[in-house]
Design a protein around this motif. Structure first.
Motif, PDB file in Angstrom:
ATOM      1  N   ASP A   2       0.841  -1.196   0.000  1.00 23.87           N
ATOM      2  CA  ASP A   2       0.000   0.000   0.000  1.00 23.87           C
ATOM      3  C   ASP A   2       0.875   1.244   0.000  1.00 23.87           C
ATOM      4  O   ASP A   2       1.888   1.295   0.691  1.00 23.87           O
ATOM      5  CB  ASP A   2      -0.876   0.044   1.258  1.00 23.87           C
ATOM      6  N   TRP A   3       0.493   2.227  -0.758  1.00 28.12           N
ATOM      7  CA  TRP A   3       1.156   3.530  -0.760  1.00 28.12           C
ATOM      8  C   TRP A   3       0.082   4.547  -0.390  1.00 28.12           C
ATOM      9  O   TRP A   3      -0.843   4.795  -1.166  1.00 28.12           O
ATOM     10  CB  TRP A   3       1.717   3.859  -2.137  1.00 28.12           C
ATOM     11  N   LYS A   4       0.191   5.102   0.779  1.00 25.32           N
ATOM     12  CA  LYS A   4      -0.848   6.004   1.270  1.00 25.32           C
ATOM     13  C   LYS A   4      -0.282   7.399   1.482  1.00 25.32           C
ATOM     14  O   LYS A   4       0.719   7.558   2.161  1.00 25.32           O
ATOM     15  CB  LYS A   4      -1.409   5.491   2.591  1.00 25.32           C
ATOM     16  N   GLU A   6      -0.397  10.466   3.454  1.00 23.79           N
ATOM     17  CA  GLU A   6      -0.937  10.717   4.779  1.00 23.79           C
ATOM     18  C   GLU A   6      -0.776  12.146   5.278  1.00 23.79           C
ATOM     19  O   GLU A   6      -1.533  12.580   6.116  1.00 23.79           O
ATOM     20  CB  GLU A   6      -0.314   9.745   5.781  1.00 23.79           C
TER      21      GLU A   6
END
Length: 134
Positions: A2-4, A6
């Motif tokens: 996952d690449w979030k 933030e």
């Protein structure tokens, strides 16, 4: 993996005034307010319902007011606009993009209704209406 996304840094001239604008006028939740050194203060705030926060401060590496196009997606553009206006935020009327790329007043088709505003330093924000259920 996952690449979030933030946290998005927002350069401001006066952290205290910006904190008040983002928390009291925009309704963002203050996650933390940390004085790292006499010259560096970091305030992280999160828009209601968002997984991404903003960090305001004078030491972001860019001049205050230089960020443009920050976008918040809302289910009801008219209600969101009224809420911000009721809190004293200077907001545009609801607008949409015409086929030629120009902006016109009023709501557009799906995903094509916007409200524009800026923070105290001139960082530019956009509200976009998300169709219900999407």
């Amino acid at each position: 993996m996952d690449w979030k996304l933030e946290v998005v840094p927002i350069p401001v001239a006066d952290v205290e005034k910006a904190k008040q604008f983002y928390s009291e006028q925009l309704g963002f939740v203050v996650d933390h307010d940390t004085q790292i050194s006499p010259d560096v203060r970091v305030v992280q705030l999160t828009p209601p319902g968002s997984a991404c926060s903003v960090v305001i401060g004078a030491a972001t590496g860019t001049p205050p007011g230089s960020v443009r196009g920050l976008q918040l997606v809302v289910p009801d553009i008219d209600a969101a606009r009224a809420e911000l206006a009721g809190r004293g935020v200077e907001v545009s009327v609801v607008k949409h993009y015409e086929k030629d790329g120009s902006l016109a007043e009023g709501k557009g088709e799906r995903w094509n209704s916007f409200v524009f505003f800026s923070d105290l330093d001139g960082n530019g924000w956009i509200l976009q209406e998300r169709p219900t259920g999407e």
